[in-house]
Scaffold this motif. Structure first.
Motif, PDB file in Angstrom:
ATOM      1  N   GLN A 764       1.601  -6.634 -14.850  1.00  0.00           N
ATOM      2  CA  GLN A 764       2.514  -5.512 -15.020  1.00  0.00           C
ATOM      3  C   GLN A 764       1.985  -4.530 -16.067  1.00  0.00           C
ATOM      4  O   GLN A 764       2.000  -3.311 -15.859  1.00  0.00           O
ATOM      5  CB  GLN A 764       3.902  -6.001 -15.431  1.00  0.00           C
ATOM      6  N   GLY A 765       1.505  -5.055 -17.196  1.00  0.00           N
ATOM      7  CA  GLY A 765       0.959  -4.186 -18.230  1.00  0.00           C
ATOM      8  C   GLY A 765      -0.267  -3.441 -17.754  1.00  0.00           C
ATOM      9  O   GLY A 765      -0.461  -2.261 -18.073  1.00  0.00           O
ATOM     10  N   THR A 803       7.064   2.165  -8.281  1.00  0.00           N
ATOM     11  CA  THR A 803       5.873   2.214  -9.129  1.00  0.00           C
ATOM     12  C   THR A 803       5.349   0.786  -9.243  1.00  0.00           C
ATOM     13  O   THR A 803       5.301   0.090  -8.247  1.00  0.00           O
ATOM     14  CB  THR A 803       6.203   2.853 -10.487  1.00  0.00           C
ATOM     15  N   GLY A 804       4.936   0.355 -10.405  1.00  0.00           N
ATOM     16  CA  GLY A 804       4.416  -1.008 -10.517  1.00  0.00           C
ATOM     17  C   GLY A 804       3.222  -1.201  -9.610  1.00  0.00           C
ATOM     18  O   GLY A 804       2.184  -0.566  -9.776  1.00  0.00           O
ATOM     19  N   ALA A 805       3.368  -2.050  -8.610  1.00  0.00           N
ATOM     20  CA  ALA A 805       2.266  -2.363  -7.705  1.00  0.00           C
ATOM     21  C   ALA A 805       2.113  -1.357  -6.585  1.00  0.00           C
ATOM     22  O   ALA A 805       1.235  -1.511  -5.730  1.00  0.00           O
ATOM     23  CB  ALA A 805       2.474  -3.752  -7.112  1.00  0.00           C
ATOM     24  N   VAL A 806       2.932  -0.308  -6.573  1.00  0.00           N
ATOM     25  CA  VAL A 806       2.913   0.677  -5.488  1.00  0.00           C
ATOM     26  C   VAL A 806       2.593   2.051  -6.046  1.00  0.00           C
ATOM     27  O   VAL A 806       3.094   2.435  -7.103  1.00  0.00           O
ATOM     28  CB  VAL A 806       4.279   0.712  -4.760  1.00  0.00           C
ATOM     29  N   ASN A 826      -0.453  -0.249  -1.615  1.00  0.00           N
ATOM     30  CA  ASN A 826      -0.322  -1.401  -2.491  1.00  0.00           C
ATOM     31  C   ASN A 826      -1.549  -1.484  -3.391  1.00  0.00           C
ATOM     32  O   ASN A 826      -2.680  -1.582  -2.909  1.00  0.00           O
ATOM     33  CB  ASN A 826      -0.186  -2.668  -1.637  1.00  0.00           C
ATOM     34  N   LEU A 827      -1.317  -1.440  -4.685  1.00  0.00           N
ATOM     35  CA  LEU A 827      -2.409  -1.483  -5.657  1.00  0.00           C
ATOM     36  C   LEU A 827      -2.985  -2.881  -5.833  1.00  0.00           C
ATOM     37  O   LEU A 827      -3.996  -3.044  -6.522  1.00  0.00           O
ATOM     38  CB  LEU A 827      -1.913  -0.991  -7.022  1.00  0.00           C
ATOM     39  N   THR A 828      -2.366  -3.874  -5.215  1.00  0.00           N
ATOM     40  CA  THR A 828      -2.710  -5.266  -5.523  1.00  0.00           C
ATOM     41  C   THR A 828      -3.054  -6.044  -4.252  1.00  0.00           C
ATOM     42  O   THR A 828      -2.951  -5.543  -3.132  1.00  0.00           O
ATOM     43  CB  THR A 828      -1.532  -5.976  -6.228  1.00  0.00           C
TER      44      THR A 828
END
Length: 878
Positions: A764-765, A803-806, A826-828
């Protein structure tokens, strides 16, 4: 002009030779626009040839460099290309066509699949290797055949076809039998060496190549010479249909981005990311203005107020921008005239984007209910919009109009008006939000200046206005939101400077930054407790390469810690601390005369022996280091006047980590890249591409270096250092001859923006640092409404985006319909919920071409690395 001749000749050829069946227009539609600018009278002929399938067009608008343009630029090239091709024909070339792209992005298979394409043809990125075409199990980016399966990070698969013998392997075919026999014996052997079937592809053309007018005769001669082989004048669709029938089951598989990882490293052409840096910075600037400001604002005005969406204007802006994205253009490996014309196109596209944004803001401004807010005497309302799809903490400088006078230049005395406004006493101000809370701000100055209005219903109006220039601090402003503020007179200024213990330090709740005596930075990350040393070292080397390839000269390396520096405090208030650091470099003026000889003699850059001259030139690096109260990000603003030639300037950030991989912002992907190179790699450099950031981390902590328009970086092979290329200056194009490019020396004032952020062990960070990098590229937008009633609230988040992973890259109105289109990825590597929401609208899955894929609304879950285009339909209109 050569294009005009080529198509003129094609028209003659199709008319006179019934055996000349097809011509492929290089995967692009723009060539028809270019041709018809000169030959508009031939539109009906072109329409007949494209409709019949003789002229093969599409599926792209231009042949882009995918790594150096934005996510949305890649998507819009496909969208516009498909729409343009459909205007001409039902026989579009259904080919994912990348003949000369300098490496291929990893998400190509997924993007092609979402555009209805199931194949990719490319000339670079994969290397057929080995004795008898055998490949090693360690060769992840090699194939024993020119045909292979290419799989994206999300699992999307397309048939990949490598032009193993390049995209000109069938050019200039002889018609005389002896010459033809020699030609075909060689070509059949070299092409058949890598083919997995008996279907061999020969491409009758090349760069700068005219149409072969006697091709039909050449094919007849070939059929006579080889009775056991059938030579056919075909098109790509025909070839692919036959190939798929004959493909073996044992094709190799390549995965992710293809950047010639298994080669010697000299011909990846990745250093095109660092030449003519101002071109890349302008591309970022205009792309952001178009896709991150104009489109979201126009969509907001459409959704909230029913303002017609300016499709045609935005399409014009997109086309103009895309015209700068062919690989030899945005890669800036061209003569100076090409880059000069690009600057004009950037201005055109930017002006349209700014106009669309202003029109939308004006409409919104007239409808915000500022009367809900308290009216102190002399107060002036203004509204700030965050059009980024990430939360944003930053300052913005706004010019609040205090009063203005409309004047007639032919009747009134503008000097008297100017002087009257100028002589008014300066009042102290503060900024308050809608609830009356004080918003941190600084009055920079109050000035009188000229302005104008261009009303829709009357003649232009000249204005002299008195404006207060205010720096306003906005903390954690939500994505796609607006906030109404007011500038309020106050008895005295509250912008008192705070006491500082050390003039070489700045500090907030997240970081303590110290400028050491040698100019490098020591940074305490208060969250993790780790101290980073020797950050922001500048490194300068001589460059004997060209626009394609950097090659360091055999000279000493100059580092900024060996030069004098000065530090002064700039700002020290309750929301910002900043320092001004100037490093006084003395660098060799250029390479010596040997380089000019080696360039003109066309000596390979790897064999050049030129040295840097002894005469030096001052290069003062003027650096502003900025910390904001609620931000864990250190902003580094660099200004300098470059008068040095033939050199590369980088900034180095030691990571104090030892890891095998790193992460970077690529096209619709946070790509994981190895730090180590192949055993075959000979280039001492390992340059890579990025857009917004580079990240290095282990299981406990990491750092993210963000940038604005700096597309080249390198991570040390042990992960211990991130190097961002700030500027690269060279004097020749390179490639197949001597083409001087004095403009590529990038002489003159330069501006660079870099960010530095640290994180702990949590994903998350780490993701937060990525979103901060994204948001840093998007400016706030501001309007100045009257005190009025209106249908819009004073503060609102008009669309919720995850936001976060998107990460959401597009917010626009559907091209053929009334829906709203968003695109996210998806960033992950883990499935995540995408909690996007638009009031009174339902979400439907869509393809890249904005066609709904289902009749039922969906709950949005993104699979690992998935790119998702969503079509939002108003519930009353669904």
């Amino acid at each position: 002009m050569r294009l005009i001749e080529l198509i003129d000749n094609l028209i003659k050829l199709f008319k006179t030779d019934p055996d000349y069946h097809f011509f492929h227009l290089d995967g692009q539609t723009i060539v028809l626009d270019d041709y018809l600018q000169v030959r508009p009278e031939n539109r009906s002929i072109i329409k007949q040839l494209t409709s019949s399938g003789k002229l093969q067009v599409g599926p792209f608008y231009i042949l882009q460099d995918d790594f150096l343009i934005s996510n949305e630029s890649n998507a819009r090239d496909m969208l516009i290309g498909h729409r343009e091709a459909q205007k001409w024909t039902n026989h579009m070339a259904k080919v994912g066509y990348f003949p000369d792209t300098f490496g291929n992005m990893g998400q190509t298979p997924q993007l092609l699949r979402q555009a209805g394409l199931d194949n990719a043809m490319f000339g670079r990125g994969v290397k057929p290797t080995g004795f008898a075409n055998a490949t090693s199990s360690s060769d992840d980016f090699s194939s024993k055949f020119s045909e292979m399966n290419w799989v994206g990070p999300d699992g999307s698969k397309v048939l990949g076809i490598l032009f193993a013998n390049w995209y000109d392997n069938g050019k200039e075919i002889p018609t005389e039998k002896v010459a033809a026999k020699a030609f075909w014996d060689k070509k059949l052997a070299s092409t058949g060496r890598y083919a997995s079937t008996d279907d061999l592809l020969f491409l009758n053309g090349s760069d700068h190549e005219p149409v072969q007018m006697d091709l039909s005769k050449a094919i007849r001669v070939a059929n006579e010479l080889y009775p056991d082989i059938e030579f056919i004048h075909a098109n790509y669709n025909m070839y692919l249909d036959q190939l798929r029938k004959d493909l073996p089951k044992n094709l190799d598989q390549v995965t992710g981005e293809l950047t010639s990882q298994e080669t010697n490293g000299w011909t990846t052409l990745a250093n095109t990311a660092s030449n003519r840096v101002p071109i890349k910075q302008r591309n970022t600037e205009v792309s952001v203005e178009l896709e991150k400001v104009a489109e979201p604002l126009a969509t907001l005005a459409n959704v909230q107020l029913g303002k017609p969406y300016p499709h045609d204007q935005l399409t014009y802006a997109w086309k103009t921008l895309l015209q700068n994205h062919p690989h030899d253009s945005i890669c800036a490996c061209s003569v100076d005239e090409v880059s000069q014309e690009m600057q004009t196109r950037y201005m055109k596209s930017e002006q349209v984007a700014k106009y669309v944004a202003k029109e939308s803001l004006d409409e919104l401004s007239q409808n915000i209910n500022t009367n809900e807010m308290a009216h102190e005497q002399g107060a002036h309302p203004f509204v700030v919009f965050n059009t980024a799809t990430s939360e944003k903490t930053d300052t913005t400088v706004v010019e609040v109009p205090l009063e203005q006078v409309v004047f007639n230049p032919n009747k009134d005395d503008p000097k008297a008006i100017f002087d009257e406004l100028k002589q008014k006493p300066v009042i102290h101000y503060q900024v308050k939000d809608a609830d009356g809370k004080i918003v941190p701000s600084t009055v920079l100055d109050v000035n009188v200046k000229f302005g104008f209005r261009l009303p829709k219903d009357q003649f232009r109006q000249a204005i002299i206005k008195r404006v207060a220039r205010i720096r306003v601090y906005l903390a954690k402003m939500k994505p796609l939101s607006w906030m109404t503020l007011r500038l309020v007179p106050q008895a005295k200024t509250s912008d008192a400077h705070l006491t500082k213990k050390n003039e070489r330090e700045i500090e907030n709740d997240y970081l303590k930054v110290t400028v050491e005596q040698d100019g490098r930075l020591t940074v305490l990350d208060k969250i993790s407790g780790h101290t980073y040393h020797h950050l922001m070292q500048f490194e300068d080397t001589g460059d004997v390469g060209n626009e394609y390839v950097y090659r360091a000269s055999d000279d000493p390396v100059y580092v900024s810690s060996n030069f004098k520096n000065d530090v002064t405090s700039l700002v020290n208030n309750d929301y910002q601390q900043s320092l001004a650091l100037t490093i006084h470099l003395e660098l060799p003026e250029s390479m010596n005369e040997q380089l000019a000889y080696e360039q003109q003699a066309h000596i390979d850059y790897r064999k050049r022996t030129a040295k840097r001259v002894k005469q030096t030139q001052s290069l003062d690096l003027k650096i502003e280091l900025v910390l904001l109260k609620d931000s864990p990000r250190l902003q580094i603003n660099l200004n300098y006047d470059n008068q040095v030639k033939d050199h590369r300037l980088r900034v180095l950030f030691p990571t104090d980590l030892n890891v095998k991989n790193h992460y970077a912002d690529s096209i619709f992907e946070v790509v994981k890249r190895p730090n180590q190179v192949s055993a075959k790699w000979k280039n001492p450099e390992n340059p890579q591409h990025t857009h917004a950031f580079v990240n290095v981390h282990d299981k406990t902590r990491g750092l993210t270096v963000s940038n604005y328009g700096l597309n080249e970086y390198e991570v040390a092979r042990d992960g211990g250092q991130i190097a961002m290329t700030v500027l690269r200056c060279i004097g020749e194009m390179g490639d197949w001859g001597y083409f001087p490019t004095p403009g590529a020396q990038c002489q003159g004032p330069q501006t660079t923006k870099i960010g530095l952020e640290f994180h702990g062990a949590t994903e998350q960070g780490r993701l937060e640092t990525f979103h901060h990098a994204f948001a840093s590229q998007v400016p706030f937008s501001t309007v100045f409404p009257e005190w009025q009633n209106g249908k819009l609230e004073m503060n609102a988040t008009w669309m919720k985006v995850a936001t976060g992973a998107v990460k959401t890259t597009a917010v626009k109105v559907q091209e053929d319909g009334e829906g709203v289109v968003t695109r996210s990825y998806n960033l992950t590597d883990k499935a995540v919920q995408m909690n996007n929401d638009l009031a009174n609208y339902q979400a439907f899955a869509s393809d890249l071409l904005e066609n709904a894929k289902s009749k039922e609304p969906e709950r949005l879950t993104l699979q690992p690395y998935e790119i998702h285009t969503t079509l939002w339909k108003e519930q009353s209109k669904k």
